[in-house]
Enzyme design. Structure first.
Site, PDB file in Angstrom:
ATOM      1  N   SER A   1     -19.743  -1.650  -0.261  1.00 36.91           N
ATOM      2  CA  SER A   1     -18.646  -1.477  -1.501  1.00 36.91           C
ATOM      3  C   SER A   1     -18.675  -2.816  -1.933  1.00 36.91           C
ATOM      4  O   SER A   1     -18.935  -3.682  -1.538  1.00 36.91           O
ATOM      5  CB  SER A   1     -17.302  -1.255  -0.730  1.00 36.91           C
ATOM      6  OG  SER A   1     -16.252  -1.250  -1.653  1.00 36.91           O
TER       7      SER A   1
ATOM      8  N   TYR B   1     -10.551  -4.522   4.745  1.00 42.13           N
ATOM      9  CA  TYR B   1     -11.666  -3.908   3.967  1.00 42.13           C
ATOM     10  C   TYR B   1     -12.860  -4.810   3.414  1.00 42.13           C
ATOM     11  O   TYR B   1     -14.021  -4.545   3.801  1.00 42.13           O
ATOM     12  CB  TYR B   1     -11.141  -2.760   3.002  1.00 42.13           C
ATOM     13  CG  TYR B   1     -12.134  -1.786   2.542  1.00 42.13           C
ATOM     14  CD1 TYR B   1     -12.748  -0.855   3.165  1.00 42.13           C
ATOM     15  CD2 TYR B   1     -12.583  -1.764   1.186  1.00 42.13           C
ATOM     16  CE1 TYR B   1     -13.509   0.104   2.827  1.00 42.13           C
ATOM     17  CE2 TYR B   1     -13.296  -0.900   0.657  1.00 42.13           C
ATOM     18  CZ  TYR B   1     -13.818  -0.168   1.410  1.00 42.13           C
ATOM     19  OH  TYR B   1     -14.762   1.122   0.947  1.00 42.13           O
TER      20      TYR B   1
HETATM   21  N1  LIG Z   1     -14.884   6.373  -3.142  1.00 41.53           N
HETATM   22  C1  LIG Z   1     -15.068   5.103  -3.285  1.00 41.53           C
HETATM   23  O1  LIG Z   1     -14.523   4.502  -4.601  1.00 41.53           O
HETATM   24  C2  LIG Z   1     -15.684   4.155  -2.475  1.00 41.53           C
HETATM   25  C3  LIG Z   1     -16.039   2.814  -2.968  1.00 41.53           C
HETATM   26  C4  LIG Z   1     -17.098   1.878  -2.303  1.00 41.53           C
HETATM   27  C5  LIG Z   1     -17.232   2.333  -0.881  1.00 41.53           C
HETATM   28  N2  LIG Z   1     -16.725   3.536  -0.715  1.00 41.53           N
HETATM   29  C6  LIG Z   1     -17.489   3.610   0.917  1.00 41.53           C
HETATM   30  O2  LIG Z   1     -18.085   4.970   0.811  1.00 41.53           O
HETATM   31  C7  LIG Z   1     -18.132   5.684   2.143  1.00 41.53           C
HETATM   32  C8  LIG Z   1     -17.697   7.021   2.102  1.00 41.53           C
HETATM   33  O3  LIG Z   1     -16.348   6.998   1.305  1.00 41.53           O
HETATM   34  P1  LIG Z   1     -15.749   8.391   0.529  1.00 41.53           P
HETATM   35  O4  LIG Z   1     -15.268   7.715  -0.857  1.00 41.53           O
HETATM   36  O5  LIG Z   1     -16.682   9.473   0.530  1.00 41.53           O
HETATM   37  O6  LIG Z   1     -14.518   8.624   1.472  1.00 41.53           O
HETATM   38  P2  LIG Z   1     -14.068   9.743   2.238  1.00 41.53           P
HETATM   39  O7  LIG Z   1     -14.101  11.273   1.472  1.00 41.53           O
HETATM   40  O8  LIG Z   1     -12.901   9.513   2.684  1.00 41.53           O
HETATM   41  O9  LIG Z   1     -15.009   9.942   3.448  1.00 41.53           O
HETATM   42  C9  LIG Z   1     -14.899   9.023   4.373  1.00 41.53           C
HETATM   43  C10 LIG Z   1     -15.836   9.630   5.645  1.00 41.53           C
HETATM   44  O10 LIG Z   1     -15.513   8.617   6.701  1.00 41.53           O
HETATM   45  C11 LIG Z   1     -15.206   9.316   8.071  1.00 41.53           C
HETATM   46  N3  LIG Z   1     -14.418   8.585   9.027  1.00 41.53           N
HETATM   47  C12 LIG Z   1     -13.526   7.764   8.753  1.00 41.53           C
HETATM   48  N4  LIG Z   1     -12.944   7.297   9.977  1.00 41.53           N
HETATM   49  C13 LIG Z   1     -14.112   7.672  11.024  1.00 41.53           C
HETATM   50  C14 LIG Z   1     -14.009   7.389  12.441  1.00 41.53           C
HETATM   51  N5  LIG Z   1     -13.020   6.875  12.946  1.00 41.53           N
HETATM   52  N6  LIG Z   1     -14.915   8.061  13.012  1.00 41.53           N
HETATM   53  C15 LIG Z   1     -15.862   8.744  12.420  1.00 41.53           C
HETATM   54  N7  LIG Z   1     -15.752   9.253  11.138  1.00 41.53           N
HETATM   55  C16 LIG Z   1     -14.712   8.510  10.214  1.00 41.53           C
HETATM   56  C17 LIG Z   1     -14.187  10.567   7.579  1.00 41.53           C
HETATM   57  O11 LIG Z   1     -14.549  11.482   8.457  1.00 41.53           O
HETATM   58  P3  LIG Z   1     -13.338  12.533   8.807  1.00 41.53           P
HETATM   59  O12 LIG Z   1     -12.936  13.359   7.373  1.00 41.53           O
HETATM   60  O13 LIG Z   1     -13.823  13.598   9.745  1.00 41.53           O
HETATM   61  O14 LIG Z   1     -12.266  11.664   9.195  1.00 41.53           O
HETATM   62  C18 LIG Z   1     -14.737  10.805   6.226  1.00 41.53           C
HETATM   63  O15 LIG Z   1     -15.670  11.755   6.178  1.00 41.53           O
HETATM   64  C19 LIG Z   1     -17.006   4.786   2.962  1.00 41.53           C
HETATM   65  O16 LIG Z   1     -17.945   3.935   3.499  1.00 41.53           O
HETATM   66  C20 LIG Z   1     -16.268   4.098   1.812  1.00 41.53           C
HETATM   67  O17 LIG Z   1     -15.758   2.749   2.145  1.00 41.53           O
HETATM   68  C21 LIG Z   1     -16.154   4.250  -1.300  1.00 41.53           C
END
Ligand SMILES: NC(=O)c1ccc[n+]([C@@H]2O[C@H](COP(=O)([O-])OP(=O)(O)OC[C@H]3O[C@@H](n4cnc5c(N)ncnc54)[C@H](OP(=O)(O)O)[C@@H]3O)[C@@H](O)[C@H]2O)c1
Length: 270
Positions: free
Chosen positions: A148, A161
């Site tokens: 991130s 984070y």
């Molecule tokens: N969206 C943004 O703006 C952004 C920016 C920078 C970085 N990121 C990073 O991108 C990645 C994906 O994020 P996203 O935005 O696509 O968010 P998201 O839609 O909330 O997806 C996050 C995923 O992580 C899984 N997860 C969370 N806790 C977990 C655990 N204890 N065990 C197993 N799986 C777990 C969730 O699975 P379940 O649904 O099954 O719980 C979910 O599928 C993350 O690492 C996030 O930090 C996102």
């Protein structure tokens, strides 16, 4: 991606915004290269969302298996990697994408939340990679972890984070050095502002949405597909000489700070 006939992948956080887009982008890439995609898609728990993703991938021609694992649990990480290798018959690509945020000021953050964020956002990648090491060495495979911009710049109020994502990026740089001799490439991507289920509550506020769009030099919020296409690039032969990098995917956001300083010199365009 060395196997000419099949691409064997494990994607964590697969039911989330970036994870789902990555699964679909891997499928499109595999098809374009005439490969069969054998993919293990992991979520934190079993359920209809995971089942629907597996069905969607299977309908599109992939050999997909849904696996559930709480990545905060060290033993579950190791079990997940082993299960994925078993169902895919080896592993070419590990996409460590799952992540959690527990927003809080550091002065009041609980130890429980600190530990959870480090367990899922940092430690899980190491445990998955360690368990998959033999399989990845055999395939001369690839790891891509999702960092991130918060791992590159402090984000006040986001608790552990930023520290956890910073540690993830360094973990992957170290893995890249330790495993380069085995032909395993390890890289991270660092998304900026991306609209996914994780961030959707913020973007539902129309004023915040507009102000965020204005803050991004490219003039838009990122999509899960923007991140997925960079991940696929880092998995593919086109990035065969790339290891130990962090690819920032932020539409120019982080480099924009100095451009906002009052009294800056006017940029000449002619
Ligand atoms: N969206 C943004 O703006 C952004 C920016 C920078 C970085 N990121 C990073 O991108 C990645 C994906 O994020 P996203 O935005 O696509 O968010 P998201 O839609 O909330 O997806 C996050 C995923 O992580 C899984 N997860 C969370 N806790 C977990 C655990 N204890 N065990 C197993 N799986 C777990 C969730 O699975 P379940 O649904 O099954 O719980 C979910 O599928 C993350 O690492 C996030 O930090 C996102």
């Amino acid at each position: 991606m060395k196997n000419p006939v099949s691409l064997r992948a494990l994607v964590t956080g697969a039911t989330g915004g970036i994870g789902r887009a990555t699964c679909l982008a891997l499928l499109a890439s595999a098809r374009a290269h005439g490969q069969q995609l054998k993919i293990a898609v992991a979520a934190s728990r079993p359920g209809p969302t995971l089942d629907a993703l597996v069905a969607e991938l299977q309908a599109a021609g992939a050999q997909a298996t849904g696996l559930a694992a709480d990545l905060a649990d060290a033993a579950a990480c190791e079990q997940l990697a082993n299960q994925a290798i078993a169902v895919c018959g080896g592993l070419d690509v590990l996409i460590s994408n799952a992540g959690v945020v527990r927003p809080q000021a550091l002065a009041t953050l609980t130890l429980t939340d600190w530990n959870l964020v480090f367990e899922v956002d940092t430690r899980a990648t190491w445990l998955l990679a360690r368990s998959a090491y033999q399989a990845l060495a055999k395939s001369r495979g690839v790891i891509v972890a999702v960092g991130s911009i918060s791992g590159l710049f402090p984000f006040p109020g986001l608790g552990a984070y930023s520290p956890a994502k910073a540690a993830l990026i360094m973990l992957c740089r170290q893995l890249a050095q330790e495993w380069a001799g085995d032909g395993i490439r390890v890289n991270t991507v660092s998304p900026g502002l991306v609209r996914t289920p994780l961030t959707e509550p913020v973007y539902r506020d129309e004023e915040v949405l507009q102000r965020r769009i204005e803050a991004v030099p490219l003039g838009r919020i990122g999509t899960p597909e923007d991140v997925a296409s960079a991940i696929v690039y880092l998995c593919g032969p086109g990035s065969g000489y790339v290891t130990g990098i962090d690819m920032r995917l932020d539409g120019g956001l982080c480099d924009h700070k100095l451009g906002n300083i009052p009294g800056k010199p006017r940029a000449r365009t002619t």
